[in-house]
Design a protein around this motif. Structure first.
Motif, PDB file in Angstrom:
ATOM      1  N   GLU A 384       0.840  -1.207   0.000  1.00  0.00           N
ATOM      2  CA  GLU A 384       0.000   0.000   0.000  1.00  0.00           C
ATOM      3  C   GLU A 384       0.872   1.254   0.000  1.00  0.00           C
ATOM      4  O   GLU A 384       0.596   2.213  -0.725  1.00  0.00           O
ATOM      5  CB  GLU A 384      -0.944   0.024   1.221  1.00  0.00           C
ATOM      6  N   LEU A 385       1.931   1.233   0.813  1.00  0.00           N
ATOM      7  CA  LEU A 385       2.851   2.376   0.855  1.00  0.00           C
ATOM      8  C   LEU A 385       3.651   2.476  -0.443  1.00  0.00           C
ATOM      9  O   LEU A 385       3.962   3.575  -0.911  1.00  0.00           O
ATOM     10  CB  LEU A 385       3.798   2.250   2.052  1.00  0.00           C
ATOM     11  N   CYS A 386       3.966   1.330  -1.021  1.00  0.00           N
ATOM     12  CA  CYS A 386       4.649   1.296  -2.316  1.00  0.00           C
ATOM     13  C   CYS A 386       3.789   2.019  -3.355  1.00  0.00           C
ATOM     14  O   CYS A 386       4.278   2.886  -4.089  1.00  0.00           O
ATOM     15  CB  CYS A 386       4.886  -0.152  -2.739  1.00  0.00           C
ATOM     16  N   ILE A 387       2.500   1.691  -3.395  1.00  0.00           N
ATOM     17  CA  ILE A 387       1.556   2.311  -4.347  1.00  0.00           C
ATOM     18  C   ILE A 387       1.465   3.819  -4.105  1.00  0.00           C
ATOM     19  O   ILE A 387       1.433   4.612  -5.049  1.00  0.00           O
ATOM     20  CB  ILE A 387       0.154   1.651  -4.222  1.00  0.00           C
ATOM     21  N   GLU A 388       1.464   4.217  -2.846  1.00  0.00           N
ATOM     22  CA  GLU A 388       1.357   5.646  -2.491  1.00  0.00           C
ATOM     23  C   GLU A 388       2.491   6.455  -3.129  1.00  0.00           C
ATOM     24  O   GLU A 388       2.261   7.532  -3.685  1.00  0.00           O
ATOM     25  CB  GLU A 388       1.402   5.789  -0.964  1.00  0.00           C
ATOM     26  N   TYR A 389       3.702   5.927  -3.069  1.00  0.00           N
ATOM     27  CA  TYR A 389       4.839   6.653  -3.644  1.00  0.00           C
ATOM     28  C   TYR A 389       4.865   6.550  -5.169  1.00  0.00           C
ATOM     29  O   TYR A 389       5.294   7.485  -5.849  1.00  0.00           O
ATOM     30  CB  TYR A 389       6.153   6.161  -3.033  1.00  0.00           C
ATOM     31  N   LEU A 390       4.413   5.424  -5.706  1.00  0.00           N
ATOM     32  CA  LEU A 390       4.362   5.284  -7.163  1.00  0.00           C
ATOM     33  C   LEU A 390       3.359   6.254  -7.776  1.00  0.00           C
ATOM     34  O   LEU A 390       3.579   6.788  -8.873  1.00  0.00           O
ATOM     35  CB  LEU A 390       4.006   3.842  -7.544  1.00  0.00           C
ATOM     36  N   GLN A 391       2.258   6.488  -7.054  1.00  0.00           N
ATOM     37  CA  GLN A 391       1.252   7.435  -7.554  1.00  0.00           C
ATOM     38  C   GLN A 391       1.818   8.847  -7.669  1.00  0.00           C
ATOM     39  O   GLN A 391       1.429   9.618  -8.547  1.00  0.00           O
ATOM     40  CB  GLN A 391       0.014   7.429  -6.637  1.00  0.00           C
ATOM     41  N   LYS A 392       2.749   9.188  -6.775  1.00  0.00           N
ATOM     42  CA  LYS A 392       3.392  10.517  -6.849  1.00  0.00           C
ATOM     43  C   LYS A 392       4.153  10.664  -8.168  1.00  0.00           C
ATOM     44  O   LYS A 392       4.246  11.753  -8.735  1.00  0.00           O
ATOM     45  CB  LYS A 392       4.376  10.699  -5.679  1.00  0.00           C
ATOM     46  N   ILE A 393       4.715   9.549  -8.640  1.00  0.00           N
ATOM     47  CA  ILE A 393       5.474   9.566  -9.898  1.00  0.00           C
ATOM     48  C   ILE A 393       4.521   9.570 -11.089  1.00  0.00           C
ATOM     49  O   ILE A 393       4.670  10.365 -12.022  1.00  0.00           O
ATOM     50  CB  ILE A 393       6.407   8.342  -9.989  1.00  0.00           C
ATOM     51  N   ILE A 394       3.534   8.674 -11.044  1.00  0.00           N
ATOM     52  CA  ILE A 394       2.601   8.528 -12.161  1.00  0.00           C
ATOM     53  C   ILE A 394       1.832   9.818 -12.416  1.00  0.00           C
ATOM     54  O   ILE A 394       1.544  10.180 -13.566  1.00  0.00           O
ATOM     55  CB  ILE A 394       1.636   7.343 -11.890  1.00  0.00           C
ATOM     56  N   LYS A 395       1.541  10.552 -11.352  1.00  0.00           N
ATOM     57  CA  LYS A 395       0.780  11.808 -11.489  1.00  0.00           C
ATOM     58  C   LYS A 395       1.678  13.019 -11.755  1.00  0.00           C
ATOM     59  O   LYS A 395       1.181  14.128 -11.944  1.00  0.00           O
ATOM     60  CB  LYS A 395      -0.044  12.054 -10.224  1.00  0.00           C
ATOM     61  N   SER A 396       3.000  12.811 -11.752  1.00  0.00           N
ATOM     62  CA  SER A 396       3.921  13.925 -11.992  1.00  0.00           C
ATOM     63  C   SER A 396       3.876  14.364 -13.445  1.00  0.00           C
ATOM     64  O   SER A 396       3.698  13.547 -14.352  1.00  0.00           O
ATOM     65  CB  SER A 396       5.356  13.526 -11.649  1.00  0.00           C
ATOM     66  N   LYS A 397       4.074  15.656 -13.641  1.00  0.00           N
ATOM     67  CA  LYS A 397       4.116  16.217 -14.993  1.00  0.00           C
ATOM     68  C   LYS A 397       5.571  16.530 -15.347  1.00  0.00           C
ATOM     69  O   LYS A 397       6.460  16.499 -14.517  1.00  0.00           O
ATOM     70  CB  LYS A 397       3.280  17.505 -15.057  1.00  0.00           C
ATOM     71  N   ASN A 398       5.796  16.867 -16.628  1.00  0.00           N
ATOM     72  CA  ASN A 398       7.118  17.302 -17.096  1.00  0.00           C
ATOM     73  C   ASN A 398       8.226  16.295 -16.790  1.00  0.00           C
ATOM     74  O   ASN A 398       9.270  16.643 -16.286  1.00  0.00           O
ATOM     75  CB  ASN A 398       7.484  18.657 -16.483  1.00  0.00           C
ATOM     76  N   LEU A 399       7.929  15.010 -17.071  1.00  0.00           N
ATOM     77  CA  LEU A 399       8.961  13.989 -16.849  1.00  0.00           C
ATOM     78  C   LEU A 399       9.347  13.320 -18.169  1.00  0.00           C
ATOM     79  O   LEU A 399       9.583  12.126 -18.226  1.00  0.00           O
ATOM     80  CB  LEU A 399       8.452  12.932 -15.863  1.00  0.00           C
ATOM     81  N   SER A 400       9.400  14.115 -19.237  1.00  0.00           N
ATOM     82  CA  SER A 400       9.694  13.561 -20.559  1.00  0.00           C
ATOM     83  C   SER A 400      11.067  12.900 -20.619  1.00  0.00           C
ATOM     84  O   SER A 400      11.300  11.975 -21.376  1.00  0.00           O
ATOM     85  CB  SER A 400       9.602  14.652 -21.619  1.00  0.00           C
ATOM     86  N   SER A 401      12.002  13.400 -19.775  1.00  0.00           N
ATOM     87  CA  SER A 401      13.357  12.832 -19.790  1.00  0.00           C
ATOM     88  C   SER A 401      13.469  11.582 -18.927  1.00  0.00           C
ATOM     89  O   SER A 401      14.524  10.999 -18.813  1.00  0.00           O
ATOM     90  CB  SER A 401      14.364  13.878 -19.293  1.00  0.00           C
ATOM     91  N   ALA A 402      12.372  11.187 -18.290  1.00  0.00           N
ATOM     92  CA  ALA A 402      12.407  10.013 -17.399  1.00  0.00           C
ATOM     93  C   ALA A 402      11.343   9.002 -17.816  1.00  0.00           C
ATOM     94  O   ALA A 402      10.588   8.492 -17.003  1.00  0.00           O
ATOM     95  CB  ALA A 402      12.201  10.454 -15.958  1.00  0.00           C
ATOM     96  N   GLU A 403      11.289   8.713 -19.127  1.00  0.00           N
ATOM     97  CA  GLU A 403      10.267   7.822 -19.658  1.00  0.00           C
ATOM     98  C   GLU A 403      10.393   6.413 -19.075  1.00  0.00           C
ATOM     99  O   GLU A 403       9.390   5.788 -18.727  1.00  0.00           O
ATOM    100  CB  GLU A 403      10.378   7.773 -21.187  1.00  0.00           C
ATOM    101  N   ASP A 404      11.632   5.928 -18.951  1.00  0.00           N
ATOM    102  CA  ASP A 404      11.862   4.593 -18.374  1.00  0.00           C
ATOM    103  C   ASP A 404      11.335   4.530 -16.944  1.00  0.00           C
ATOM    104  O   ASP A 404      10.722   3.539 -16.535  1.00  0.00           O
ATOM    105  CB  ASP A 404      13.356   4.253 -18.380  1.00  0.00           C
ATOM    106  N   LEU A 405      11.601   5.581 -16.188  1.00  0.00           N
ATOM    107  CA  LEU A 405      11.155   5.637 -14.800  1.00  0.00           C
ATOM    108  C   LEU A 405       9.633   5.574 -14.730  1.00  0.00           C
ATOM    109  O   LEU A 405       9.061   4.842 -13.919  1.00  0.00           O
ATOM    110  CB  LEU A 405      11.669   6.925 -14.142  1.00  0.00           C
ATOM    111  N   GLN A 406       8.964   6.341 -15.579  1.00  0.00           N
ATOM    112  CA  GLN A 406       7.496   6.326 -15.621  1.00  0.00           C
ATOM    113  C   GLN A 406       6.980   4.940 -15.998  1.00  0.00           C
ATOM    114  O   GLN A 406       6.000   4.463 -15.424  1.00  0.00           O
ATOM    115  CB  GLN A 406       7.004   7.356 -16.647  1.00  0.00           C
ATOM    116  N   CYS A 407       7.641   4.320 -16.950  1.00  0.00           N
ATOM    117  CA  CYS A 407       7.232   2.991 -17.407  1.00  0.00           C
ATOM    118  C   CYS A 407       7.302   1.969 -16.275  1.00  0.00           C
ATOM    119  O   CYS A 407       6.331   1.262 -15.996  1.00  0.00           O
ATOM    120  CB  CYS A 407       8.110   2.558 -18.574  1.00  0.00           C
ATOM    121  N   PHE A 408       8.440   1.904 -15.591  1.00  0.00           N
ATOM    122  CA  PHE A 408       8.616   0.895 -14.548  1.00  0.00           C
ATOM    123  C   PHE A 408       7.846   1.228 -13.279  1.00  0.00           C
ATOM    124  O   PHE A 408       7.480   0.326 -12.522  1.00  0.00           O
ATOM    125  CB  PHE A 408      10.098   0.673 -14.273  1.00  0.00           C
TER     126      PHE A 408
END
Length: 526
Positions: A384-408
């Motif tokens: 549950e805590l893992c999902i909480e932090y992943l959502q911070k990434i998934i909802k982040s904007k302006n991460l075009s240079s971190a496509e791999d990070l968004q994918c994983f």
């Protein structure tokens, strides 16, 4: 939409950002500097400084309504204040590095030359030149020699009959060294840029392009003729090349050379602390990628001792880098040793420091830390805590240079939802992930195979689930050492997770067992 853009632009106002970056001592220095100017203590630019210093959020309407300055005058007043702050910072002893000192001496010598005081100017230039050469500041050294040549045409010294020949030879040598350094730094910059934009090579075509580019652009040189600066750019170029081609043993080799270059002559740590810190971070990253656990621990301890003993100069830039590199690698150590639970104490510290540095930390570094925290919680089984932090990434904007990070982050998010038994939300997560991945170019086979396989799990009977995990594992296992596909496992240890499901053991136990086997194999080879 326009309101959001305006707000973001306002927060990026250069003057406001500069003022907010000032330390207490720098603000005190500016107050003293303005006081010494005489008659300026009540000047408009100082009133604007005091007002912006207290302002929480930059807002031009609030500034104009304060009565300090009219709308028409604001742009000019801001430019003047910006310049005065920079002059004050330049005078601050904390910013008096070698390069500024040399520039200052060059300016003084130019003033003396213009007054016709040639002998005094040449004496100052000679001292500055020795200081520049001792500290590998060869671009400034070349400028100094060029000014010496100009002065010598008007004031011929009688002490050295071959003075003109000496200066000509010195100018030529410095010019050649500067050209070599420029070629190496250009190569390093282009490779680094390619790495940021495209990531690791993904196929033979990309590998051929990078190889051709690197070997076609690297200049000829004699190693014994290289100084500190040229060696540093050479090692950097090789490091980016090895990262691009996923030759991580070579990454370790050149990161090691980079750090050792500073340790051979520690004065360069004070002269170039940012380069030193980055070298340490890449050395630790390379150790992590090739699983050199003992070396990693040793280097991390050495780094922390350097910081504790104040061997690295502290300023607003290095302070930020020390935070990023220390805590990223503290997390990496727990990943290497599969001691996820023992690393949980780091989460509160990292979050507090992110809050403290939020004005200066870019979004990319913040989400990188969030992803590592998510992996830490996943390793602990706290999904549950893992999902909480992943959502911070998934909802982040302006991460075009971190496509791999968004994918994983999305793939790990699917796994964490599956582990939590959140079946009601799993289908929506699949759709969101597929939509995102469809936009990605060069999707890897590992990602395709895994996503197709895990989606099919929803149609499997409970008693068949273990066999299905075995099938997925066998499909993915063949990519573990694949030259282009193996990078997927750097972001997420999917194989260990599948093995944990097959063997019905926590993922931390699986990784620890692998560590024990790896140590036994190493001992056998020894």
């Amino acid at each position: 939409m326009s309101k959001i853009v305006t707000s973001a632009n306002q927060q990026n106002d250069a003057l406001f950002v500069l003022i907010k970056s000032l330390t207490k001592s720098e603000k005190r220095q500016f107050n003293l500097y303005v006081g010494r100017l005489g008659g300026n203590i009540d000047a408009k630019f100082f009133s604007l400084f005091k007002f912006l210093e207290k302002l929480k959020v930059y807002d031009e309407k609030v500034i104009i309504n304060s009565g300090i300055v009219s709308k028409q005058q604001l742009s000019n007043l801001k430019a003047h204040l910006y310049k005065q702050i920079l002059i004050s910072l330049r005078l601050n002893p904390a910013h008096k590095n070698i390069r500024i000192q040399l520039r200052e001496q060059l300016d003084f010598a130019t003033v003396l030359y213009q007054k016709g005081l040639y002998k005094q100017s040449l004496k100052l230039l000679e001292k500055a030149k020795h200081l520049a050469l001792d500290n590998e500041e060869k671009n400034i050294a070349y400028e100094i020699v060029e000014l010496e040549k100009v002065i010598e045409t008007q004031y011929i010294t009688r002490s050295l009959s071959n003075r003109a020949d000496q200066l000509s030879v010195q100018a030529k040598e410095l010019s050649l060294q500067n050209v070599l350094a420029s070629k190496l730094s250009n190569l390093s910059l282009q490779l680094y840029s390619h790495l940021l934009q495209n990531g690791y090579v993904k196929n033979n075509e990309e590998l051929e392009f990078v190889n051709t580019y690197f070997y076609g652009k690297i200049p000829r040189y004699k190693f014994n003729n290289l100084g500190f600066r040229e060696k540093l750019w050479l090692y950097k170029s090789h490091l980016w090349f090895s990262f691009l081609t996923q030759d991580f043993l070579q990454s370790y080799k050149y990161a090691r050379k980079w750090v050792d270059l500073f340790k051979e002559d520690k004065k360069y740590i004070n002269l170039h602390p940012v380069f030193y810190l980055k070298g340490i971070n890449y050395l630790l990253e390379a150790c992590f990628l090739v699983q050199k656990r003992t070396t990693f621990k040793k280097e991390l301890t050495s780094f922390e001792e350097d910081v504790a003993q104040k061997n690295i100069p502290i300023n607003t830039n290095t302070e930020l880098l020390i935070f990023e590199y220390t805590y990223t690698n503290k997390l990496h150590l727990h990943f290497l040793e599969a001691t996820f639970s023992e690393g949980e104490y780091l989460v509160d510290i990292i979050n507090q420091k992110i809050e403290n540095y939020r004005d200066r930390l870019d979004n990319h570094h913040i989400v990188m830390l969030y992803y590592k925290i998510a992996c830490l919680y996943f390793g602990m089984g706290k999904n549950e805590l893992c999902i909480e932090y992943l959502q911070k990434i998934i909802k982040s904007k302006n991460l075009s240079s971190a496509e791999d990070l968004q994918c994983f982050a999305r793939i790990l998010n699917l796994i964490a939802h599956y582990e939590c038994g959140l079946d009601y939300d799993l289908e929506r997560q699949f759709l969101d992930t597929y939509k995102f991945l469809l936009k990605m170019e060069n999707l890897q086979e590992v990602q395709k195979v895994f996503l197709t396989s895990i989606r099919d799990l929803s149609d499997i009977f409970p008693h068949e689930i273990k066999n299905e995990f075995k099938k997925i594992h066998s499909k993915l296992k063949k990519y573990e050492d694949h030259p282009y596909e193996k990078r997927a496992f750097l972001y997420l240890d999917i194989l260990s997770w599948l093995e944990s499901k097959i063997q019905n053991k926590p993922i931390a136990t699986i990784i620890k067992e692998k560590i024990i086997i790896s140590k036994k194999n190493r001992n056998l080879h020894v």
